[in-house]
Write a protein that holds these residues in place. Structure first.
Motif, PDB file in Angstrom:
ATOM      1  N   CYS A 181      17.497   4.970  31.972  1.00 53.99           N
ATOM      2  CA  CYS A 181      16.630   5.253  33.109  1.00 53.99           C
ATOM      3  C   CYS A 181      15.344   5.883  32.589  1.00 53.99           C
ATOM      4  O   CYS A 181      15.335   6.562  31.553  1.00 53.99           O
ATOM      5  CB  CYS A 181      17.306   6.164  34.127  1.00 53.99           C
ATOM      6  SG  CYS A 181      17.857   7.768  33.507  1.00 53.99           S
ATOM      7  N   ALA A 182      14.284   5.625  33.291  1.00 59.30           N
ATOM      8  CA  ALA A 182      12.968   6.107  32.878  1.00 59.30           C
ATOM      9  C   ALA A 182      12.163   6.444  34.124  1.00 59.30           C
ATOM     10  O   ALA A 182      12.376   5.858  35.188  1.00 59.30           O
ATOM     11  CB  ALA A 182      12.243   5.061  32.044  1.00 59.30           C
ATOM     12  N   VAL A 183      11.242   7.364  33.977  1.00 57.67           N
ATOM     13  CA  VAL A 183      10.484   7.854  35.127  1.00 57.67           C
ATOM     14  C   VAL A 183       8.991   7.906  34.811  1.00 57.67           C
ATOM     15  O   VAL A 183       8.595   8.219  33.690  1.00 57.67           O
ATOM     16  CB  VAL A 183      10.978   9.263  35.525  1.00 57.67           C
ATOM     17  CG1 VAL A 183       9.999   9.948  36.454  1.00 57.67           C
ATOM     18  CG2 VAL A 183      12.328   9.177  36.213  1.00 57.67           C
ATOM     19  N   ARG A 184       8.197   7.594  35.834  1.00 60.45           N
ATOM     20  CA  ARG A 184       6.752   7.798  35.761  1.00 60.45           C
ATOM     21  C   ARG A 184       6.322   8.437  37.070  1.00 60.45           C
ATOM     22  O   ARG A 184       6.883   8.150  38.138  1.00 60.45           O
ATOM     23  CB  ARG A 184       5.990   6.501  35.545  1.00 60.45           C
ATOM     24  CG  ARG A 184       6.163   5.458  36.628  1.00 60.45           C
ATOM     25  CD  ARG A 184       5.183   4.290  36.449  1.00 60.45           C
ATOM     26  NE  ARG A 184       3.830   4.670  36.835  1.00 60.45           N
ATOM     27  CZ  ARG A 184       2.839   4.768  35.987  1.00 60.45           C
ATOM     28  NH1 ARG A 184       3.018   4.523  34.705  1.00 60.45           N
ATOM     29  NH2 ARG A 184       1.633   5.129  36.402  1.00 60.45           N
ATOM     30  N   GLU A 185       5.358   9.281  37.032  1.00 59.85           N
ATOM     31  CA  GLU A 185       4.851   9.914  38.240  1.00 59.85           C
ATOM     32  C   GLU A 185       4.047   8.908  39.043  1.00 59.85           C
ATOM     33  O   GLU A 185       3.419   8.001  38.487  1.00 59.85           O
ATOM     34  CB  GLU A 185       3.962  11.110  37.884  1.00 59.85           C
ATOM     35  CG  GLU A 185       3.554  11.942  39.076  1.00 59.85           C
ATOM     36  CD  GLU A 185       2.822  13.204  38.682  1.00 59.85           C
ATOM     37  OE1 GLU A 185       2.472  13.341  37.489  1.00 59.85           O
ATOM     38  OE2 GLU A 185       2.613  14.058  39.562  1.00 59.85           O
ATOM     39  N   GLY A 186       4.088   9.057  40.379  1.00 59.47           N
ATOM     40  CA  GLY A 186       3.309   8.185  41.229  1.00 59.47           C
ATOM     41  C   GLY A 186       4.172   7.219  42.009  1.00 59.47           C
ATOM     42  O   GLY A 186       5.388   7.387  42.133  1.00 59.47           O
ATOM     43  N   THR A 187       3.530   6.190  42.546  1.00 65.28           N
ATOM     44  CA  THR A 187       4.236   5.232  43.400  1.00 65.28           C
ATOM     45  C   THR A 187       4.113   3.788  42.945  1.00 65.28           C
ATOM     46  O   THR A 187       4.742   2.906  43.527  1.00 65.28           O
ATOM     47  CB  THR A 187       3.714   5.316  44.844  1.00 65.28           C
ATOM     48  OG1 THR A 187       2.310   5.023  44.844  1.00 65.28           O
ATOM     49  CG2 THR A 187       3.943   6.695  45.445  1.00 65.28           C
ATOM     50  N   TYR A 188       3.310   3.543  41.925  1.00 67.68           N
ATOM     51  CA  TYR A 188       3.120   2.152  41.505  1.00 67.68           C
ATOM     52  C   TYR A 188       4.235   1.751  40.535  1.00 67.68           C
ATOM     53  O   TYR A 188       4.509   2.449  39.572  1.00 67.68           O
ATOM     54  CB  TYR A 188       1.755   1.967  40.847  1.00 67.68           C
ATOM     55  CG  TYR A 188       1.352   0.520  40.768  1.00 67.68           C
ATOM     56  CD1 TYR A 188       1.624  -0.241  39.643  1.00 67.68           C
ATOM     57  CD2 TYR A 188       0.731  -0.103  41.846  1.00 67.68           C
ATOM     58  CE1 TYR A 188       1.274  -1.576  39.570  1.00 67.68           C
ATOM     59  CE2 TYR A 188       0.370  -1.438  41.790  1.00 67.68           C
ATOM     60  CZ  TYR A 188       0.643  -2.179  40.649  1.00 67.68           C
ATOM     61  OH  TYR A 188       0.314  -3.495  40.586  1.00 67.68           O
ATOM     62  N   ILE A 189       4.833   0.606  40.799  1.00 65.97           N
ATOM     63  CA  ILE A 189       5.925   0.133  39.956  1.00 65.97           C
ATOM     64  C   ILE A 189       5.378  -0.737  38.820  1.00 65.97           C
ATOM     65  O   ILE A 189       4.699  -1.734  39.062  1.00 65.97           O
ATOM     66  CB  ILE A 189       6.963  -0.649  40.782  1.00 65.97           C
ATOM     67  CG1 ILE A 189       7.707   0.306  41.713  1.00 65.97           C
ATOM     68  CG2 ILE A 189       7.952  -1.373  39.865  1.00 65.97           C
ATOM     69  CD1 ILE A 189       8.739  -0.370  42.600  1.00 65.97           C
ATOM     70  N   TYR A 190       5.701  -0.359  37.624  1.00 69.35           N
ATOM     71  CA  TYR A 190       5.390  -1.140  36.436  1.00 69.35           C
ATOM     72  C   TYR A 190       6.695  -1.621  35.817  1.00 69.35           C
ATOM     73  O   TYR A 190       7.733  -0.987  35.971  1.00 69.35           O
ATOM     74  CB  TYR A 190       4.629  -0.296  35.411  1.00 69.35           C
ATOM     75  CG  TYR A 190       3.234   0.102  35.837  1.00 69.35           C
ATOM     76  CD1 TYR A 190       3.018   1.268  36.560  1.00 69.35           C
ATOM     77  CD2 TYR A 190       2.143  -0.671  35.502  1.00 69.35           C
ATOM     78  CE1 TYR A 190       1.743   1.641  36.950  1.00 69.35           C
ATOM     79  CE2 TYR A 190       0.857  -0.306  35.882  1.00 69.35           C
ATOM     80  CZ  TYR A 190       0.669   0.852  36.606  1.00 69.35           C
ATOM     81  OH  TYR A 190      -0.590   1.208  36.984  1.00 69.35           O
ATOM     82  N   THR A 191       6.622  -2.705  35.087  1.00 66.31           N
ATOM     83  CA  THR A 191       7.818  -3.225  34.424  1.00 66.31           C
ATOM     84  C   THR A 191       7.750  -3.069  32.916  1.00 66.31           C
ATOM     85  O   THR A 191       8.691  -3.439  32.215  1.00 66.31           O
ATOM     86  CB  THR A 191       8.032  -4.703  34.763  1.00 66.31           C
ATOM     87  OG1 THR A 191       6.897  -5.448  34.305  1.00 66.31           O
ATOM     88  CG2 THR A 191       8.186  -4.904  36.260  1.00 66.31           C
ATOM     89  N   GLY A 192       6.674  -2.548  32.415  1.00 65.77           N
ATOM     90  CA  GLY A 192       6.515  -2.386  30.978  1.00 65.77           C
ATOM     91  C   GLY A 192       7.072  -1.066  30.480  1.00 65.77           C
ATOM     92  O   GLY A 192       6.958  -0.033  31.137  1.00 65.77           O
TER      93      GLY A 192
END
Length: 123
Positions: A95-106
């Motif tokens: 599992c991985a997390v990024r702040e914000g709401t935009y979904i990236y697949t990279g």
């Protein structure tokens, strides 16, 4: 930011598993959580992603219709429900997390990663 993935294990073809990832959510106002997997000898690939705020998930082609990402607001976790498992689903799942709401697949779009949990699908 710490992520703790759990729920992996051994399952037979056609079976189901539910992976869960806990995060110190309060670090962000909102975030996107993604699941990636890495099979032996293969590159890490995108599996699914969802927004903590909710809404539709985004899925890799190989898991569409079989996997579902969801959130548990009471436990501060997001889960990956995996149904109709196939031998080719065997991998270590991260599992991985990024702040914000935009979904990236990279992969490079996610700065925070859990330790991985092994899923083995036996035929």
């Amino acid at each position: 930011v710490q992520l703790q993935a759990s729920g992996g294990g051994l399952v037979q073809v056609g079976g189901s598993l539910r992976l869960s990832c806990a995060t110190s959510r309060r670090t962000f106002s909102t975030y996107v959580m993604a699941w990636f997997r890495e099979a032996p000898g293969k590159e890490r690939e995108f599996v699914a992603a969802g927004r903590w705020r909710g809404g539709s998930g985004h899925y890799g082609d190989s898991v569409k219709g079989r996997f579902t990402i969801s959130r548990d607001i009471y436990k501060d976790t997001m889960a990956l429900q995996m149904n109709s498992l196939k031998p080719e689903d065997t991998a270590v799942y991260y599992c991985a997390v990024r702040e914000g709401t935009y979904i990236y697949t990279g992969i490079k779009s996610y700065p925070y990663w859990g330790q991985g949990t092994l899923v083995t699908v036996s035929s």
